[in-house]
Scaffold this motif. Structure first.
Motif, PDB file in Angstrom:
ATOM      1  N   ASN A 195       0.833  -1.211   0.000  1.00  0.00           N
ATOM      2  CA  ASN A 195       0.000   0.000   0.000  1.00  0.00           C
ATOM      3  C   ASN A 195       0.864   1.257   0.000  1.00  0.00           C
ATOM      4  OD1 ASN A 195      -2.325  -1.543   0.060  1.00  0.00           O
ATOM      5  ND2 ASN A 195      -2.498  -1.512   2.288  1.00  0.00           N
ATOM      6  N   ALA A 196       1.926   1.216   0.841  1.00  0.00           N
ATOM      7  CA  ALA A 196       2.815   2.376   0.890  1.00  0.00           C
ATOM      8  C   ALA A 196       3.530   2.565  -0.448  1.00  0.00           C
ATOM      9  CB  ALA A 196       3.829   2.213   2.021  1.00  0.00           C
ATOM     10  N   HIS A 197       3.954   1.435  -1.034  1.00  0.00           N
ATOM     11  CA  HIS A 197       4.638   1.510  -2.333  1.00  0.00           C
ATOM     12  C   HIS A 197       3.699   2.064  -3.396  1.00  0.00           C
ATOM     13  CE1 HIS A 197       7.462   0.457  -5.482  1.00  0.00           C
ATOM     14  NE2 HIS A 197       6.535  -0.273  -6.089  1.00  0.00           N
ATOM     15  N   GLY A 198       2.453   1.550  -3.392  1.00  0.00           N
ATOM     16  CA  GLY A 198       1.492   2.039  -4.376  1.00  0.00           C
ATOM     17  C   GLY A 198       1.186   3.505  -4.191  1.00  0.00           C
ATOM     18  N   GLN A 199       1.074   3.926  -2.924  1.00  0.00           N
ATOM     19  CA  GLN A 199       0.810   5.341  -2.658  1.00  0.00           C
ATOM     20  C   GLN A 199       1.967   6.209  -3.132  1.00  0.00           C
ATOM     21  OE1 GLN A 199      -1.914   6.736  -1.635  1.00  0.00           O
ATOM     22  NE2 GLN A 199      -1.068   8.826  -1.560  1.00  0.00           N
ATOM     23  N   THR A 200       3.201   5.724  -2.882  1.00  0.00           N
ATOM     24  CA  THR A 200       4.377   6.473  -3.336  1.00  0.00           C
ATOM     25  C   THR A 200       4.401   6.593  -4.854  1.00  0.00           C
ATOM     26  OG1 THR A 200       5.663   5.739  -1.418  1.00  0.00           O
ATOM     27  CG2 THR A 200       6.899   6.546  -3.321  1.00  0.00           C
ATOM     28  N   LEU A 201       4.078   5.483  -5.534  1.00  0.00           N
ATOM     29  CA  LEU A 201       4.071   5.520  -6.999  1.00  0.00           C
ATOM     30  C   LEU A 201       3.004   6.482  -7.523  1.00  0.00           C
ATOM     31  CD1 LEU A 201       4.603   1.776  -7.951  1.00  0.00           C
ATOM     32  CD2 LEU A 201       6.291   3.576  -7.633  1.00  0.00           C
ATOM     33  N   ARG A 202       1.821   6.440  -6.875  1.00  0.00           N
ATOM     34  CA  ARG A 202       0.761   7.353  -7.320  1.00  0.00           C
ATOM     35  C   ARG A 202       1.157   8.806  -7.091  1.00  0.00           C
ATOM     36  NH1 ARG A 202      -2.304   3.129  -5.142  1.00  0.00           N
ATOM     37  NH2 ARG A 202      -2.419   4.143  -3.103  1.00  0.00           N
ATOM     38  N   GLU A 203       1.785   9.061  -5.943  1.00  0.00           N
ATOM     39  CA  GLU A 203       2.225  10.430  -5.670  1.00  0.00           C
ATOM     40  C   GLU A 203       3.305  10.870  -6.652  1.00  0.00           C
ATOM     41  OE1 GLU A 203       3.439  10.414  -1.634  1.00  0.00           O
ATOM     42  OE2 GLU A 203       1.399  10.331  -0.821  1.00  0.00           O
ATOM     43  N   LEU A 204       4.214   9.933  -6.979  1.00  0.00           N
ATOM     44  CA  LEU A 204       5.263  10.273  -7.940  1.00  0.00           C
ATOM     45  C   LEU A 204       4.672  10.530  -9.314  1.00  0.00           C
ATOM     46  CD1 LEU A 204       8.205  10.576  -8.750  1.00  0.00           C
ATOM     47  CD2 LEU A 204       8.334   8.080  -8.998  1.00  0.00           C
ATOM     48  N   GLU A 205       3.722   9.693  -9.718  1.00  0.00           N
ATOM     49  CA  GLU A 205       3.095   9.890 -11.025  1.00  0.00           C
ATOM     50  C   GLU A 205       2.325  11.211 -11.062  1.00  0.00           C
ATOM     51  OE1 GLU A 205       0.131   7.497 -14.124  1.00  0.00           O
ATOM     52  OE2 GLU A 205       0.677   6.626 -12.193  1.00  0.00           O
ATOM     53  N   ASP A 206       1.608  11.501  -9.961  1.00  0.00           N
ATOM     54  CA  ASP A 206       0.862  12.771  -9.907  1.00  0.00           C
ATOM     55  C   ASP A 206       1.809  13.961  -9.945  1.00  0.00           C
ATOM     56  OD1 ASP A 206      -1.488  11.376  -9.789  1.00  0.00           O
ATOM     57  OD2 ASP A 206      -1.693  11.497  -7.615  1.00  0.00           O
ATOM     58  N   ALA A 207       2.983  13.811  -9.309  1.00  0.00           N
ATOM     59  CA  ALA A 207       3.946  14.915  -9.291  1.00  0.00           C
ATOM     60  C   ALA A 207       4.468  15.223 -10.693  1.00  0.00           C
ATOM     61  CB  ALA A 207       5.097  14.592  -8.355  1.00  0.00           C
ATOM     62  N   LEU A 208       4.502  14.191 -11.545  1.00  0.00           N
ATOM     63  CA  LEU A 208       5.004  14.391 -12.902  1.00  0.00           C
ATOM     64  C   LEU A 208       3.942  14.942 -13.847  1.00  0.00           C
ATOM     65  CD1 LEU A 208       7.087  11.104 -13.276  1.00  0.00           C
ATOM     66  CD2 LEU A 208       7.934  13.403 -12.792  1.00  0.00           C
ATOM     67  N   ARG A 209       2.678  14.836 -13.438  1.00  0.00           N
ATOM     68  CA  ARG A 209       1.608  15.330 -14.297  1.00  0.00           C
ATOM     69  C   ARG A 209       1.495  16.860 -14.165  1.00  0.00           C
ATOM     70  NH1 ARG A 209      -2.335  11.636 -15.983  1.00  0.00           N
ATOM     71  NH2 ARG A 209      -2.071   9.525 -15.182  1.00  0.00           N
ATOM     72  N   PRO A 210       1.304  17.547 -15.259  1.00  0.00           N
ATOM     73  CA  PRO A 210       1.059  18.992 -15.160  1.00  0.00           C
ATOM     74  C   PRO A 210      -0.322  19.239 -14.562  1.00  0.00           C
ATOM     75  CG  PRO A 210       0.761  18.246 -17.416  1.00  0.00           C
ATOM     76  CD  PRO A 210       1.311  17.073 -16.661  1.00  0.00           C
ATOM     77  N   SER A 211      -0.488  20.399 -13.993  1.00  0.00           N
ATOM     78  CA  SER A 211      -1.782  20.745 -13.391  1.00  0.00           C
ATOM     79  C   SER A 211      -2.868  20.756 -14.462  1.00  0.00           C
ATOM     80  CB  SER A 211      -1.696  22.123 -12.727  1.00  0.00           C
ATOM     81  OG  SER A 211      -0.698  22.117 -11.725  1.00  0.00           O
ATOM     82  N   PRO A 212      -4.070  20.264 -14.127  1.00  0.00           N
ATOM     83  CA  PRO A 212      -5.169  20.303 -15.113  1.00  0.00           C
ATOM     84  C   PRO A 212      -5.497  21.743 -15.503  1.00  0.00           C
ATOM     85  CG  PRO A 212      -5.694  18.851 -13.260  1.00  0.00           C
ATOM     86  CD  PRO A 212      -4.465  19.617 -12.866  1.00  0.00           C
ATOM     87  N   ILE A 213      -5.911  21.941 -16.723  1.00  0.00           N
ATOM     88  CA  ILE A 213      -6.320  23.276 -17.175  1.00  0.00           C
ATOM     89  C   ILE A 213      -7.759  23.207 -17.667  1.00  0.00           C
ATOM     90  CG2 ILE A 213      -3.992  24.021 -17.778  1.00  0.00           C
ATOM     91  CD1 ILE A 213      -4.607  23.358 -20.683  1.00  0.00           C
ATOM     92  N   LYS A 214      -8.475  24.286 -17.469  1.00  0.00           N
ATOM     93  CA  LYS A 214      -9.851  24.409 -17.943  1.00  0.00           C
ATOM     94  C   LYS A 214      -9.920  25.554 -18.939  1.00  0.00           C
ATOM     95  CE  LYS A 214     -12.012  22.642 -13.713  1.00  0.00           C
ATOM     96  NZ  LYS A 214     -12.982  22.932 -12.624  1.00  0.00           N
ATOM     97  N   VAL A 215     -10.291  25.194 -20.142  1.00  0.00           N
ATOM     98  CA  VAL A 215     -10.357  26.179 -21.222  1.00  0.00           C
ATOM     99  C   VAL A 215     -11.708  26.044 -21.905  1.00  0.00           C
ATOM    100  CG1 VAL A 215      -9.331  26.987 -23.376  1.00  0.00           C
ATOM    101  CG2 VAL A 215      -7.871  26.047 -21.570  1.00  0.00           C
ATOM    102  N   ASP A 216     -12.474  27.122 -21.926  1.00  0.00           N
ATOM    103  CA  ASP A 216     -13.760  27.088 -22.624  1.00  0.00           C
ATOM    104  C   ASP A 216     -13.547  26.785 -24.102  1.00  0.00           C
ATOM    105  OD1 ASP A 216     -15.121  27.632 -20.329  1.00  0.00           O
ATOM    106  OD2 ASP A 216     -15.335  29.797 -20.725  1.00  0.00           O
ATOM    107  N   GLY A 217     -14.304  25.842 -24.592  1.00  0.00           N
ATOM    108  CA  GLY A 217     -14.204  25.480 -25.998  1.00  0.00           C
ATOM    109  C   GLY A 217     -13.250  24.327 -26.267  1.00  0.00           C
ATOM    110  N   VAL A 218     -12.525  23.869 -25.245  1.00  0.00           N
ATOM    111  CA  VAL A 218     -11.564  22.774 -25.443  1.00  0.00           C
ATOM    112  C   VAL A 218     -11.728  21.744 -24.322  1.00  0.00           C
ATOM    113  CG1 VAL A 218      -9.132  22.119 -25.609  1.00  0.00           C
ATOM    114  CG2 VAL A 218      -9.913  24.298 -26.567  1.00  0.00           C
ATOM    115  N   GLU A 219     -11.795  20.487 -24.690  1.00  0.00           N
ATOM    116  CA  GLU A 219     -11.815  19.371 -23.739  1.00  0.00           C
ATOM    117  C   GLU A 219     -10.504  18.589 -23.880  1.00  0.00           C
ATOM    118  OE1 GLU A 219     -16.340  17.878 -23.436  1.00  0.00           O
ATOM    119  OE2 GLU A 219     -15.456  17.672 -25.431  1.00  0.00           O
TER     120      GLU A 219
END
Length: 436
Positions: A195-219
């Motif tokens: 569980n700790a390993h999975g949580q660490t991996l998820r946190e690492l993967e999330d850290a590498l993802r750019p922040s979500p953006i919301k743009v009208d007209g684009v999904e």
């Protein structure tokens, strides 16, 4: 000392003689019982054939421990009996020349000869005046006492073995309980570590993802899967952000290699591209400029790059490419086309995009950006591109957050060449742009 010999023609005579010698030498009851069984078993074949056997014993006065030598010699050799001597209740010390020999320590040296001289070793056949044959069948008081003593020894031995068996069972039960408890603890610890390993991996993967953006007209939506479960990330990364002029910038990177080590190279590329884009550099020049920046501190990086700029207000799409697979544009009416732009990637000779490709997206159009792990899982890029068009058509009208994963699932029904996979979907909805 001179060896003492007794000739025995019947089994009762042999039993009495062996018991008398064993008793006179104060052998332990357990040893005496085994010796009686062993001697009679070895002599049984000869006695059954009517051949008398000679029981010979000799005390060795030179031995410090009073050792004595008991020799059983057959009147006529019987190799078959001698061959079984090693499996007797009391194994013989040696077997040779028709004789089976036991060597045992004497606790009361000197008494065996006295027993022979008084007739106790043989049992006097005429002791009760019953005649010569009565000695073979008479049950004497000494024999009964010996038998009772041997039986008591056997029972005591059986009781001791039973007690040892019960003790061992209890110890084994306790050990098994301890082992089971240890297994439970290890399993709980492993589960906690997983569980700790999975949580660490998820946190690492999330850290590498750019922040979500919301743009009208684009999904926008993305799907990523590493080549192996042992590494949460690989060399396939993406980046998206809104430029000051309101256009959406998207970067797709596929760095050489797999696992976390290739992630560093991909991150260097995306960070350099973001810096150059925010500084206002022309889209076509960014691939070549990124290579120049990384050359000074990361000469080992090799990566393909695809850059996309989309203006939500007008639907204008511009693409620059450095050796990356082409983007797929699926129109709302179902027609599809790959937007191919020639160029060379980071770390390649003469890196840069040869030109910019400009398209215009309309409401309902779907743009699919991806890495080669999506289309080359079956080792045939052309076949993969055909299947990608079919998968995009199948899922184009679904919720945008489901489209990339659904496409990847269809593309990976058969995987002959596992690789990091990234699929990013962009769909135009036709509303005005807003910053998120």
């Amino acid at each position: 000392m001179t060896p003492t010999a007794v000739s025995c023609a019947t089994k009762p005579e042999l039993l009495r003689s062996v018991r008398a010698v064993a008793r006179s030498l104060a052998l332990p009851v357990d040893t005496r019982a085994r010796l009686v069984l062993a001697v009679t078993a070895a002599a049984e074949a000869a006695l059954a054939a009517g051949e008398p056997v000679t029981l010979t014993w000799n005390e060795d006065p030179a031995a410090d421990d009073g050792a004595w030598l008991l020799t059983l010699a057959f009147a006529s050799p019987r190799p078959s009996a001698a061959a079984e001597a090693s499996r007797l209740p009391l194994p013989a010390a040696s077997v040779a020349d028709g004789a089976v020999v036991w060597s045992l320590p004497a606790k009361a040296p000197g008494r065996a000869a006295d027993a022979a001289r008084t007739g106790d070793a043989r049992g006097d056949a005429d002791a009760d005046g019953a005649g010569q044959d009565s000695g073979a069948t008479e049950v004497r008081a000494a024999d009964v006492a010996d038998l009772e003593e041997e039986l008591r020894a056997v029972v005591a031995r059986a009781d001791a073995l039973g007690a040892d068996h019960r003790r061992l069972k209890d110890e084994l039960s306790e050990t098994n309980s301890g082992v089971l408890a240890l297994y439970v603890q290890l399993d709980e610890r492993d589960e906690a570590l997983r569980n700790a390993h999975g949580q660490t991996l998820r946190e690492l993967e999330d850290a590498l993802r750019p922040s979500p953006i919301k743009v009208d007209g684009v999904e926008l939506a993305v799907h990523y899967a590493p080549a192996g479960t042992d590494a949460p990330t690989g060399g396939d990364l993406y980046d998206w952000f809104v430029l000051p002029d309101g256009t959406v910038h998207i970067t797709i990177v596929d760095a050489l290699g797999h696992g976390v080590t290739s992630t560093r190279s991909a991150l260097n590329v995306t960070h350099a591209v973001r810096t150059l884009a925010l500084e206002g550099h022309d889209l076509q020049s960014i691939v070549g400029r990124t290579d120049e920046i990384l050359l000074s501190f990361d000469r080992q990086t090799m990566a393909t790059v695809l850059l996309a700029r989309l203006n939500p207000a007008t639907g204008e799409l511009r693409l620059a490419n450095g050796s990356h697979p082409p983007a797929l544009l699926l129109r709302a009416d179902g027609t599809a086309r790959y937007l191919d732009v020639r160029g060379r990637g980071i770390g390649f000779p003469l890196p840069g995009s040869d030109h910019l490709l400009t398209e215009r997206m309309a409401p309902g159009d779907l743009l699919v950006l991806y890495t080669d792990g999506l289309t080359e899982s079956r080792r045939d890029p052309l076949e993969g591109e055909t299947r990608l068009i079919e998968a995009a058509r199948k899922h184009a009208i679904g919720a945008i957050e489901d489209i990339p994963g659904a496409i990847a699932e269809d593309m990976h029904t058969v995987i002959l060449h596992p690789d990091d996979t990234l699929a990013l979907a962009v769909r135009v909805s036709g509303t005005d742009i807003t910053r998120g």
